[in-house]
Scaffold this active site. Structure first.
Site, mmCIF file in Angstrom:
data_model
loop_
_atom_site.group_PDB
_atom_site.id
_atom_site.type_symbol
_atom_site.label_atom_id
_atom_site.label_comp_id
_atom_site.label_asym_id
_atom_site.label_seq_id
_atom_site.Cartn_x
_atom_site.Cartn_y
_atom_site.Cartn_z
ATOM 1 C CD GLN A 164 9.257 -4.766 11.872
ATOM 2 O OE1 GLN A 164 8.801 -5.895 11.921
ATOM 3 N NE2 GLN A 164 9.003 -3.928 10.869
ATOM 4 N NE ARG A 205 -2.985 4.897 2.475
ATOM 5 C CZ ARG A 205 -3.035 6.229 2.554
ATOM 6 N NH1 ARG A 205 -2.089 6.889 3.187
ATOM 7 N NH2 ARG A 205 -4.022 6.896 1.982
ATOM 8 C CB SER A 206 -2.239 -2.018 8.280
ATOM 9 O OG SER A 206 -2.081 -3.402 8.516
ATOM 10 C CB SER A 207 -0.968 -5.786 4.419
ATOM 11 O OG SER A 207 0.185 -5.145 3.935
ATOM 12 N NE ARG A 208 -1.748 -8.825 10.657
ATOM 13 C CZ ARG A 208 -0.426 -8.660 10.726
ATOM 14 N NH1 ARG A 208 0.092 -7.458 10.594
ATOM 15 N NH2 ARG A 208 0.377 -9.690 10.914
ATOM 16 C CE LYS A 238 0.229 0.054 11.096
ATOM 17 N NZ LYS A 238 0.559 -1.329 11.205
ATOM 18 C CG HIS A 252 4.275 -1.653 2.116
ATOM 19 N ND1 HIS A 252 2.963 -2.064 2.051
ATOM 20 C CD2 HIS A 252 4.829 -2.347 3.140
ATOM 21 C CE1 HIS A 252 2.739 -2.973 2.986
ATOM 22 N NE2 HIS A 252 3.849 -3.164 3.669
ATOM 23 C CG HIS A 309 -0.234 -0.281 2.519
ATOM 24 N ND1 HIS A 309 0.624 0.635 3.081
ATOM 25 C CD2 HIS A 309 -0.227 -1.359 3.341
ATOM 26 C CE1 HIS A 309 1.108 0.149 4.207
ATOM 27 N NE2 HIS A 309 0.620 -1.071 4.393
HETATM 28 P P1 AMP Z 1 5.052 -5.153 6.436
HETATM 29 O O1 AMP Z 1 4.824 -5.534 5.012
HETATM 30 O O2 AMP Z 1 3.795 -4.905 7.206
HETATM 31 O O3 AMP Z 1 6.028 -6.054 7.140
HETATM 32 O O4 AMP Z 1 5.756 -3.727 6.382
HETATM 33 C C1 AMP Z 1 6.956 -3.536 5.703
HETATM 34 C C2 AMP Z 1 7.533 -2.201 6.108
HETATM 35 O O5 AMP Z 1 6.603 -1.169 5.785
HETATM 36 C C3 AMP Z 1 7.772 -2.126 7.627
HETATM 37 O O6 AMP Z 1 8.985 -1.442 7.870
HETATM 38 C C4 AMP Z 1 6.583 -1.334 8.104
HETATM 39 O O7 AMP Z 1 6.831 -0.610 9.297
HETATM 40 C C5 AMP Z 1 6.363 -0.390 6.935
HETATM 41 N N1 AMP Z 1 4.985 0.087 6.950
HETATM 42 C C6 AMP Z 1 3.858 -0.659 7.056
HETATM 43 N N2 AMP Z 1 2.768 0.141 7.111
HETATM 44 C C7 AMP Z 1 3.228 1.422 7.045
HETATM 45 C C8 AMP Z 1 2.599 2.699 7.072
HETATM 46 N N3 AMP Z 1 1.271 2.844 7.176
HETATM 47 N N4 AMP Z 1 3.383 3.792 6.975
HETATM 48 C C9 AMP Z 1 4.737 3.678 6.883
HETATM 49 N N5 AMP Z 1 5.386 2.499 6.858
HETATM 50 C C10 AMP Z 1 4.647 1.385 6.941
#
Ligand code: AMP
Length: 298
Positions: A163, A193-196, A159, A39, A36
């Site tokens: 971590q 924003r989140s994939s979930r 976010k 990312h 999204h």
């Molecule tokens: P994930 O795919 O959820 O493991 O996220 C991959 C990277 O994208 C991680 O470093 C997350 O912290 C970052 N990320 C996920 N959601 C957001 C967001 N809404 N804003 C900024 N970075 C994000």
């Protein structure tokens, strides 16, 4: 230019080594896919600050403590590659657990527990308690991803605040790469924003806005002079409970001095962190209280 789509870590390792040998600087963004705008903001930053950007898309089973969460995690490698192509990213790769840890898996397909990396003191408390083994899984795969790509800079999102502390500490112990933590990208409602989020119904999505609302209220209280950690915790929790979500934690920490529990008394440079279940989805969010609440991103 067409983005290079590489099917396994071995070919990614070769691609990165060849480009580094040719003198290119490399920015790396690790992800679990279902990309999204959050990312993509990391990828844009990587492109701005390096000659090349590469992205990993790997739903890392080592960091999931719930089988149902792992099974329902959205996956769309071709869609992700198309989005990355559009922002100008040069390479995306994926792989299986067996390809990331060749010859190291047990017969049942899992990595032996003694092979997991210790994630360090920033893994204590909050996510480290609510998701047992999560940060061991994160540290182990991120360490391997750094080995594969050998980047100059790795980009992570605020976010996942805790971590970002764990991987910054890991990179410091390894001696590389430099870690950049990028701001949280939010929907117009404030929802991070989140994939979930894809798994939320319209009603749940509206309710989920209470996480960012609670954080912005705590920000306002801080700017209004509230310095007591326990009172800030109560304010966060009350706002989440008012919206009827299932709160896992709602609390503040010193952003530069991580502690497992809430600091006692007055707080100096706070980050507020919340985790709650909304319907079937567990959401997390946070806010640096001494920074202004961000304008909605487009
Ligand atoms: P994930 O795919 O959820 O493991 O996220 C991959 C990277 O994208 C991680 O470093 C997350 O912290 C970052 N990320 C996920 N959601 C957001 C967001 N809404 N804003 C900024 N970075 C994000």
């Amino acid at each position: 230019m067409t983005i290079e789509r590489l099917p396994d870590p071995a070919s990614a390792r070769t691609w990165c080594a060849e480009h580094r040998a040719a003198g290119a600087t490399l920015g790396f963004v690790p992800t679990m896919g279902a990309l999204h705008d959050g990312h993509l903001s990391l990828v844009r930053r990587a492109l701005l600050e390096n000659d090349l950007a590469c992205v990993s898309v790997f739903v890392n089973p080592l960091q999931f403590d719930e089988a149902s969460d792992l099974a329902s995690y959205p996956r769309d490698f071709e869609g992700d590659a198309a989005l990355l192509q559009r922002v100008g990213c040069q390479m995306v790769f994926t792989g299986t657990l067996a390809q990331f840890f060749p010859g190291e898996l047990r017969a049942d397909g899992t990595l032996p527990a003694e092979r997991l990396l210790a994630p360090g003191p920033c893994a204590l408390g909050l996510e480290g308690v609510c998701r047992r083994g999560h940060f061991e899984g994160v540290a182990t795969i991120v360490d391997r991803l750094f080995d594969v790509t050998g980047p100059d800079v790795a980009y992570f999102g605020q976010k996942d605040f805790q971590q970002s502390l764990v991987v910054t500490d890991l990179a410091r112990r390894r001696g590389a790469p430099r870690v950049v933590v990028c701001p949280i990208s939010r929907e117009p409602s404030g929802l991070a924003r989140s994939s979930r989020n894809e798994r939320l119904s319209p009603e749940e999505r509206a309710r989920a806005a209470c996480l960012s609302r609670a954080l912005s209220l705590a920000g306002r209280a801080w700017l209004g002079g509230e310095r007591d950690a326990a009172r800030l915790d109560s304010l966060l929790r009350a706002e989440l409970e008012r919206a009827g979500v299932d709160v896992e934690y709602a609390t503040v920490r010193e952003r530069d001095r991580w502690s497992a529990g809430t600091p006692r008394g007055a707080i100096v440079a706070p980050v507020a962190l919340v985790a709650a279940r909304v319907g079937p989805v567990r959401l997390i969010d946070n806010h640096l209280l001494d920074e202004p609440w961000p304008e909605p991103s487009p």
